[in-house]
Structures are given as structure tokens and as C-alpha cells.
Design an enzyme around this catalytic site. Structure first.
Site, PDB file in Angstrom:
ATOM      1  N   HIS A 233       4.874   0.757  -2.541  1.00  0.00           N
ATOM      2  CA  HIS A 233       3.362   0.532  -1.726  1.00  0.00           C
ATOM      3  C   HIS A 233       3.264   2.181  -0.209  1.00  0.00           C
ATOM      4  O   HIS A 233       2.794   2.017   0.377  1.00  0.00           O
ATOM      5  CB  HIS A 233       4.150  -0.428  -0.889  1.00  0.00           C
ATOM      6  CG  HIS A 233       5.297  -0.351   0.032  1.00  0.00           C
ATOM      7  ND1 HIS A 233       6.308   0.039  -0.725  1.00  0.00           N
ATOM      8  CD2 HIS A 233       5.250  -0.005   1.274  1.00  0.00           C
ATOM      9  CE1 HIS A 233       7.300  -0.272   0.384  1.00  0.00           C
ATOM     10  NE2 HIS A 233       6.747  -0.119   1.557  1.00  0.00           N
TER      11      HIS A 233
HETATM   12  C1  UD1 Z   1       5.236  -1.850   5.976  1.00  0.00           C
HETATM   13  C2  UD1 Z   1       6.024  -1.116   6.691  1.00  0.00           C
HETATM   14  C3  UD1 Z   1       7.073  -0.257   5.763  1.00  0.00           C
HETATM   15  C4  UD1 Z   1       7.687  -1.062   5.262  1.00  0.00           C
HETATM   16  C5  UD1 Z   1       6.725  -2.417   4.214  1.00  0.00           C
HETATM   17  C6  UD1 Z   1       6.825  -3.472   3.222  1.00  0.00           C
HETATM   18  C7  UD1 Z   1       5.242   0.077   8.539  1.00  0.00           C
HETATM   19  C8  UD1 Z   1       4.851   1.294   9.153  1.00  0.00           C
HETATM   20  N1  UD1 Z   1       5.263  -0.286   7.347  1.00  0.00           N
HETATM   21  O1  UD1 Z   1       3.789  -1.214   5.480  1.00  0.00           O
HETATM   22  O2  UD1 Z   1       8.161   0.163   6.663  1.00  0.00           O
HETATM   23  O3  UD1 Z   1       7.952  -0.464   4.131  1.00  0.00           O
HETATM   24  O4  UD1 Z   1       5.520  -3.173   5.395  1.00  0.00           O
HETATM   25  O5  UD1 Z   1       6.136  -4.098   2.893  1.00  0.00           O
HETATM   26  O6  UD1 Z   1       5.540  -0.674   9.343  1.00  0.00           O
HETATM   27  N2  UD1 Z   1      -0.860  -7.431   3.796  1.00  0.00           N
HETATM   28  C9  UD1 Z   1      -1.214  -8.674   3.380  1.00  0.00           C
HETATM   29  N3  UD1 Z   1      -0.464  -9.250   3.318  1.00  0.00           N
HETATM   30  C10 UD1 Z   1       0.425  -8.866   4.186  1.00  0.00           C
HETATM   31  C11 UD1 Z   1       0.984  -7.825   4.984  1.00  0.00           C
HETATM   32  C12 UD1 Z   1      -0.076  -7.039   5.096  1.00  0.00           C
HETATM   33  O7  UD1 Z   1      -2.331  -8.502   2.652  1.00  0.00           O
HETATM   34  O8  UD1 Z   1       1.232 -10.569   4.736  1.00  0.00           O
HETATM   35  C13 UD1 Z   1      -1.967  -6.063   3.954  1.00  0.00           C
HETATM   36  C14 UD1 Z   1      -2.200  -5.396   5.362  1.00  0.00           C
HETATM   37  O9  UD1 Z   1      -3.603  -6.440   5.798  1.00  0.00           O
HETATM   38  C15 UD1 Z   1      -2.798  -3.961   5.020  1.00  0.00           C
HETATM   39  C16 UD1 Z   1      -1.902  -3.132   4.120  1.00  0.00           C
HETATM   40  O10 UD1 Z   1      -1.179  -4.949   3.312  1.00  0.00           O
HETATM   41  O11 UD1 Z   1      -4.543  -3.855   4.827  1.00  0.00           O
HETATM   42  C17 UD1 Z   1      -0.093  -3.078   4.570  1.00  0.00           C
HETATM   43  O12 UD1 Z   1       0.251  -3.629   5.950  1.00  0.00           O
HETATM   44  P1  UD1 Z   1       0.811  -3.035   6.660  1.00  0.00           P
HETATM   45  O13 UD1 Z   1       1.592  -3.829   7.279  1.00  0.00           O
HETATM   46  O14 UD1 Z   1      -0.146  -2.405   7.850  1.00  0.00           O
HETATM   47  O15 UD1 Z   1       1.649  -1.799   6.000  1.00  0.00           O
HETATM   48  P2  UD1 Z   1       2.312  -1.972   4.613  1.00  0.00           P
HETATM   49  O16 UD1 Z   1       2.370  -0.951   3.729  1.00  0.00           O
HETATM   50  O17 UD1 Z   1       3.369  -3.569   4.382  1.00  0.00           O
END
Ligand code: UD1
Length: 393
Positions: A233
Site C-alpha cells: 500500500h
Molecule cells: C495510512 C498511513 C500509513 C499506514 C497506512 C495503513 C499516513 C501518512 N499514512 O496510509 O502510514 O501504513 O495508513 O493502512 O498517515 N481508505 C478507504 N477506507 C478507509 C481508509 C482509507 O477507502 O477506511 C482510502 C482513502 O480514502 C484513500 C486511501 O484509502 O483514498 C488511502 O488512505 P490514507 O489514509 O490516505 O492513507 P494510507 O495509504 O491508508
């Protein structure tokens, strides 16, 4: 005394759960804490920023790990780093002013960690500038790669905090080199491993292997089909089409050797679609690689414990596989957790397809071996609560 803890994203939940549980044990007098009996009740207040918000990325972890309902949910949701961080700053400040805890605990390296540490460092409860102490759990880890958002969060958070709880020796050295005084640094071990040890037995009873068809029956006995487990990821791996499709090329070769189970993170799924990679072999064939939804903690721990090989770009999984003795290939150029390489089962291979395949082959030939870095013994949270009490009383 009042302690406020912050969680926001998936890896935070495993780190905070045993601390909340150690606080509860202390309050009920059933604690294994050595020196802290009778120091007064701890009022605990849990804030969930809502950085992760889905049932599968958040709620299921509260259920699996027995974390109490958050006392405040900020509901920030997704956004760019600036927007997400700003929303947390904006929504956390009134909670802190209202609750006025003596201590704020932040864990890990996500945007919620930095944002809440920053609010707490600059808050003023009164005209004398009184503010809470701030503790960082998992301090001092450094990849020395400032292009990683998590590295920026780690460095900035550590410099804002008063108590730095470290998981491995490298953390102490890194913090000292950055000029952090010794008295702020505490080598306590790893709370994520506390959680793993608490739930390992429950995970061994999960039926996820059967439901995925990874158990074979012959002559009345059951054997587990050898398989690899993949998670991916990191923005550097999945936000760049060339890198992502190179990793999938490697996967094609590896999945010809053994099936690969791939619980795909929402970010990874989105990128697969936007790069039109979902039709790539081996993903499309559905034969070698089984793409699933993200899994709950117990099922994932079961899959990790029984895997022949784990391929990952996660931070925490490098540590969990070391503790489980399962060979791990880390698809990154670096790690902020060097003890998993020097004392554990981890091999860092970079992101080039050939290097990933070579590393997988090397690790598949490696026997399972358990190693326990210092203080990864299931008691880190008790040490932390002990130190919090010493500091606050
Ligand atoms: C975040 C953390 C990362 C951690 C990871 C674990 C930061 C900078 N990054 O990255 O350190 O390793 O979480 O998962 O804080 N999304 C969903 N559902 C959710 C959560 C996220 O669909 O419940 C989608 C979001 O809308 C977004 C993408 O997943 O488009 C990424 O989510 P985001 O929280 O931005 O960062 P991660 O890549 O999950």
C-alpha cells in the site's frame, strides 16, 4: 490523573489496544505492574480521528481487539496530507481544551500521530501556558528517506514529545544523534507484539485457511497448502504505474511457485483500477493470486502465522513476521526497523521485479526461525504504564 490516547489509522489500533488494557488492569488492581500500585486511578479518554473509517479498516479492529468505543470521533476521513492533517488539527484542539488531560499518547507514524502531537505541544490550558505531557509510542525509528510521509511524521513527532517509548536499540541511537536528551528516551519494547502475543492463540482457531481453500484433506488428516501472503500500500509502490506493474510482474513469477493471498488495501485497489492493472496477469487469472478485501486482525494473524513467505511494504508486518519466525521479503529500498533484518527474518529487496523474485526464492529456502528482539516479550505496555505513572504522580 487523566490520559488521552489518539488513534487514527489501521496500524494504530494494534499499538494502543494493549496500553488501554494495561491501564484497565492497573485501575482494577489486577495489574502486573511492579512499582505503581496505589498511585490513584487513571481516567482514560480515547480519540479516534477517523483517518481510517471503513468497517474493514477500522471498526473490525475495535471489535477484534476489544478496544472500547472512542470517547470522541473526529471523522476526518480522506484528503491530501495537508487537508487531512489540517482537519485533525482543527478538530482535535477543542477536544483537548475540553478534556484537559495530564498526558496525551500518540502512537506510530501516521498523519494523526503528528497532527495530535502538534496540537498538544502548542496548547495552553491557562494563562501560564500549562499543557499536557506528550508520549510517543514507537519513537526513534528512521528510514532516513524523507520522501516517505511516515518518515516526516516520525521525525517531527519525536521532536514535539516529552516521553519517547522506543521499540528497538536503533531508536535510541537515532534519537541521541538528533540531540534528544537521554532522560526523554525509554526502551520499553513493542506494543504491537504485546497484541500479537495476546491474540495468537485465538488466531490459531480462525477458519480463514479453510474458507480460502488452503487446507487439504487426505487420509483423514489436514495439511496446510504452502502459500505466500502479500500486502502492498505504500504510495511509492502503488501510486507509480511503472513500479506497481513491475511488482505485479514479479508476482506472476512467484505465484507460479505457490499461491499468493493478497488482501488489497483500499488505496491499492483504487490504483489498480486507475492504472487498469486489474486485468493484468496474474491478477485477472484468479489462479495464482487471490485478491481479497482487507482482513480483520485475527484472520490476518492466522494467515501470517501459517504463511510460507510474507511479501510486504508495511512497517508493522516486518516486526510481526520476525516475532512469528516467518520469512519476510520487504518490497522497499529501506527499513526503519533494522532489528527485523539483523535479528529477525526480514530481507529488504527493493522494488525491481528480478530482485523481488530472487529475494522470494532465497526466503522460501530459509527455514522458519524464531527470534525475539529485546523486550518483544508481551510486556511493553505494562512498562509504558509504569513509566507514565512514575512521571505523572
Ligand atoms: C495510512 C498511513 C500509513 C499506514 C497506512 C495503513 C499516513 C501518512 N499514512 O496510509 O502510514 O501504513 O495508513 O493502512 O498517515 N481508505 C478507504 N477506507 C478507509 C481508509 C482509507 O477507502 O477506511 C482510502 C482513502 O480514502 C484513500 C486511501 O484509502 O483514498 C488511502 O488512505 P490514507 O489514509 O490516505 O492513507 P494510507 O495509504 O491508508
Amino acid at each position: 490523573m487523566k490520559i488521552l490516547s489518539v488513534v487514527g489509522a489501521r496500524p494504530n489500533f494494534m499499538k494502543i489496544a494493549p496500553i488501554i488494557s494495561a491501564i484497565k488492569s492497573y485501575n482494577t488492581g489486577s495489574s502486573a505492574l511492579s512499582s505503581s500500585a496505589g498511585k490513584g486511578r487513571i481516567d482514560h479518554f480515547l480519540v479516534h480521528t477517523g483517518q481510517h473509517y471503513d468497517r474493514i479498516m477500522s471498526e473490525s479492529f475495535f471489535q477484534d481487539l476489544g478496544i472500547p468505543e472512542p470517547d470522541a470521533s473526529l471523522g476526518v476521513g480522506p484528503g491530501t496530507h495537508a487537508v487531512q492533517t489540517a482537519e485533525i488539527l482543527n478538530r482535535f484542539e477543542p477536544i483537548l481544551l475540553n478534556e484537559r488531560p495530564d498526558m496525551v499518547i500518540v502512537v506510530g507514524d501516521v498523519n494523526s500521530t503528528l497532527a495530535c502531537a502538534l496540537v498538544a505541544a502548542k496548547i495552553s490550558y491557562d494563562t501560564n501556558g500549562k499543557r499536557p505531557l506528550i508520549a510517543h509510542v514507537e519513537a526513534g525509528l528512521r528510514s532516513f528517506d524523507r520522501t516517505m510521509p511516515e518518515e516526516v511524521n516520525r521525525v517531527a513527532t519525536d521532536h514535539l514529545c516529552d516521553l519517547l517509548f522506543v521499540t528497538e536499540q536503533s531508536g535510541i541511537e537515532n534519537l541521541k544523534k538528533e540531540g534528544i536528551p537521554d532522560e526523554k528516551i525509554f526502551f520499553v519494547g513493542n506494543t504491537m507484539i504485546d497484541t500479537l502475543m495476546s491474540f495468537r492463540e485465538m488466531a490459531s482457531k480462525s477458519d480463514v485457511l479453510k474458507s480460502m481453500g488452503l487446507v487439504e484433506r487426505s487420509n483423514g488428516s489436514e495439511t496446510i497448502t504452502p502459500y505466500a501472503l502479500l500486502t502492498l500500500h505504500r504510495p511509492s509502490n502503488v501510486d507509480n504505474r511503472e513500479t506497481f506493474s513491475g511488482i505485479l510482474d514479479a508476482l506472476e513469477t512467484i505465484s507460479a511457485r505457490l499461491p499468493v493471498v493478497f488482501p488489497a488495501h483500499p488505496r491499492t485497489r483504487k490504483q489498480m483500477t486507475s492504472f487498469h492493472l486489474q486485468n493484468n496477469t496474474p491478477l485477472a487469472s484468479g489462479l495464482g493470486v487471490r485478491v481479497t478485501e482487507p482482513l480483520g486482525y485475527i484472520d490476518f494473524l492466522c494467515l501470517m502465522s501459517n504463511a510460507k513467505l510474507v511479501l510486504t511494504d508495511s512497517g508493522g508486518i516486518q516486526e510481526e513476521t520476525t516475532c512469528l519466525g516467518v520469512p519476510c521479503v520487504t518490497i522497499r529500498e529501506n527499513t526503519e526497523r533494522p532489528v527485523t533484518v539483523t535479528e529477525g527474518t526480514n530481507l529488504i529487496c527493493g522494488v525491481k521485479p528480478e530482485a523481488i523474485v530472487n529475494a522470494a526464492d532465497r526466503q522460501l529456502a530459509r527455514p522458519k526461525s524464531n527470534s525475539t528482539p529485546k523486550f518483544w516479550d508481551g510486556r511493553a505496555s505494562f512498562r509504558i504504564v509504569d513509566i507514565l505513572l512514575e512521571t505523572l504522580v
